[in-house]
Design a protein around this motif. Structure first.
Motif: not given
Length: 421
Positions: A222-226, A231-237, A346-356, A404-408
């Motif tokens: 995910x590149x673009x954020x809501x 996307x905050x994870x992309x920005x952190x990457x 914190x932002x990873x969807x359930x079961x998606x920690x590896x890819x996030x 781009x990164x908000x508090x979680x």
């Protein structure tokens, strides 16, 4: 919350990662000596001019061949992590990926002493890159899933501290083992490190109950954020790539730095290790504090500190000031890394920690692979230039994170200046 209060399974994963890091960092010292050693892996026959249409485009030197072997691990490890992280998400398990990767790392380490062909050494290093790509995202995902918003920062702080201890001590031990016992013993230590990790994970770590994976079928990031442009994870990457470049560009310049400051290799080693020392000291308290006071203030402060700490290395007048600049840079990295992983968790969807989380681990790996190449190229324009470019990249990372990164962390106790929240 401190190390002794950390979940036992996270401590076991941290110790396993430390043992593996000792073995893998061994090879950073051992492989350059092994390649080209008399009676081992001679590369002189592979050197020369590489020409295209009669024009020389590349001079193949032993140093280039050694660099290719070392870089092969980093690039394969980094680029494959999103794929292996997504595979572990879809499979709904972590341990098989961790154990499979460790077994591959051990087997390849043991095989080095049996080969004398450079091309096979290159293949073995590539296999180790694949092994690390299997292990790292699954391990980080498991650390994430064993925590909550209240403990995730501390978990990653503990995990990264043990990993850095292993990575920092590995080259020191490698020099002693190589000098006293030779190559075969050094490779054996690398094998033992991976096998110790394998046993620790197999015997002492249980898979937690996990919801069905919510990862998509595709491998896109995910590149673009809501709520923002990215996307905050992309920005952190992206910010993590910049951070990795900043800390890794130092290694290539050893001869230049020693000559410029009139120092020995011992002092260079102290300067190189200052970043690791600062991380070991500050990762746990910063990670723990981010669970209470929020992730974002530490990440922002880390990048604010990274800008002058990186630039100062280009103008350090004495060995002592270089040590200080590197130590401050290490504090900056400690402030960024554990809270960033916690944000992704914190932002990873359930079961998606590896890819996030693989977005961040891939970013750091890419940064540390690009940094030495970048500094080797940029230093021709003047010694301060690589560090000035690194400082500019740190400023870019700061802008990305700040906007781009908000508090979680809900109900964090600090007062946060977060215009994007």
């Amino acid at each position: 919350m401190g190390i002794l209060d950390t979940d036992r399974r996270v401590l076991v994963l941290a110790m396993a990662r430390m043992a593996d890091a000792v073995g893998n960092s061994f090879l950073i010292v051992v492989l350059p000596a092994y390649i080209g050693a008399e009676g081992r892996v001679a590369v002189e026959s592979l050197t020369g001019q590489l020409a295209v249409a009669g024009v020389d485009v590349l001079v193949v030197t032993p140093a280039l061949l050694i660099g290719l072997v070392l870089s092969m691990f980093g690039f394969l490890n980094s680029f494959l992590q999103p794929f292996t992280g997504r595979l572990s998400d879809r499979a709904g398990v972590r341990k098989p990926f961790i154990l499979g990767g460790l077994a591959l790392l051990a087997a390849a380490s043991g095989a080095y002493s049996l080969v004398s062909d450079y091309r096979i050494v290159l293949v073995l290093r590539a296999l180790q890159g694949i092994g690390a790509a299997l292990t790292v995202p699954a391990t980080v995902a498991l650390v994430n899933e064993l925590g909550t918003t209240d403990t995730r920062g501390n978990n990653f702080g503990v995990f990264n501290t043990f990993r850095l201890i292993g990575f920092g001590f590995g080259p020191i031990v490698a020099g002693v083992v190589l000098t006293r016992f030779g190559f075969d013993a050094a490779f054996a230590v690398a094998v033992v490190g991976a096998l110790v990790s394998f046993v620790l994970v197999e015997w002492l770590v249980e898979e937690p109950s996990r919801a069905e994976a919510d990862a998509g079928e595709d491998l896109s990031i995910a590149v673009l954020g809501d709520r923002g442009l990215f996307d905050p994870v992309f920005a952190l990457g992206v910010a993590t790539v910049c951070m990795g470049i900043c800390i890794a560009m130092f290694a290539t310049l050893e001869a230049t730095i020693n000559d410029r400051l009139g120092q020995s290799s011992v002092l260079f080693g102290a300067q190189f290790g200052a970043v690791t020392l600062a991380n070991v000291v500050f990762q746990v308290p910063i990670g723990d504090a981010s669970d209470t006071y929020g992730r974002r203030p530490f990440i922002v402060a880390g990048f604010v500190l990274l800008i002058p700490a990186t630039l100062a290395q280009g103008y350090a007048p004495t060995p002592a000031t270089m040590v200080l600049a590197r130590f401050v840079q290490g504090v900056a990295v400690a402030a960024v890394f554990a809270p960033s992983l916690a944000v992704a968790g914190d932002l990873a969807r359930a079961g998606a920690s590896g890819s996030t989380l693989s977005v961040l681990t891939m970013g750091f790996g890419l940064g540390t692979a690009i940094g030495p190449l970048a500094s080797g190229f940029l230093v021709r324009f003047g010694f301060p230039v690589p560090f000035a470019v690194g400082s500019a990249l740190a400023a870019l990372a700061l802008a990305l994170v700040y906007t781009q990164v908000r508090e979680t962390v809900e109900n964090a106790k600090s007062v946060r200046a977060t215009p994007g929240d």
